[in-house]
Design a protein around this motif. Structure first.
Motif: not given
Length: 199
Positions: A32-33, A43-44, A47-48, A51-53
């Motif tokens: 994700l990073r 990153m936020g 994630q918004r 919901r998941s990788k």
């Protein structure tokens, strides 16, 4: 006034970043990073959007599938006067991702295919993509009245396209040799179909 964010555009941008990372270091190298850094978002924000990788990877898989399918449809719109036989050849050529400019997409697609063997979520996503492509090919083959088993032939062509993609990527075949094999198969298909229609 706060800047309006185009949510779908951001999701596509993130999907492009995922695909670039898969092409560079394989599916297992996607974090994700790194996706956030490549997409130039926080990153936020990632994630918004997801919901998941797993959800992010599934969206990226659909994103690649849509690009291939759109190019295949573009072939139909761009050359409406061509025969059903030549249209099938062009569409399968797009699906096989043999041209140099599509080599990255080929690597990404096969990375997803390998991962889907042990990931039910990705497997379901791939089945959806293949179903869309199969439906398109089946319709085209059905329009060629001499093709008696369009659904079966569509499945055969998709399997052949995937096989040629892999053989070109590992250097077993050149793109030109793969295109020759595809052309030979289609020539044989139309010859068999014509014989069946005349019998």
């Amino acid at each position: 006034m706060p800047k309006q964010v185009d949510h779908e555009e951001r999701r596509r941008r993130i999907a492009d970043a995922v695909c670039a990372l898969i092409d560079a270091q394989g599916l297992e190298g996607v974090t994700l990073r790194d996706v956030a850094t490549r997409a130039e978002v926080s990153m936020g924000a990632v994630q918004r959007c997801f919901r998941s990788k797993d959800e992010m990877l599934l969206f990226a898989l659909g994103h690649i599938g849509e690009r291939v399918t759109e190019r295949a449809h573009g072939r139909l719109v761009g050359s409406p006067a061509q025969s059903a036989a030549s249209t099938v050849g062009h569409v399968v050529g797009e699906v096989a991702l043999l041209r140099e400019e599509h080599r990255a997409e080929a690597r990404i697609w096969l990375s997803f295919l390998a991962a889907a063997a042990v990931d039910p979520g990705l497997a379901a996503g791939l089945r959806d993509s293949y179903a869309n492509l199969e439906g398109l090919l089946t319709r085209l083959l059905a329009e060629a009245a001499e093709c008696p088993y369009p659904a079966r032939e569509a499945r055969t062509l998709l399997a052949l396209a995937d096989g040629l993609t892999g053989h070109v990527l590992i250097g077993h075949l050149t793109a030109e040799e793969a295109e020759e094999l595809l052309h030979a198969h289609l020539t044989g298909l139309w010859a068999r179909a014509g014989t069946a229609a005349g019998s």
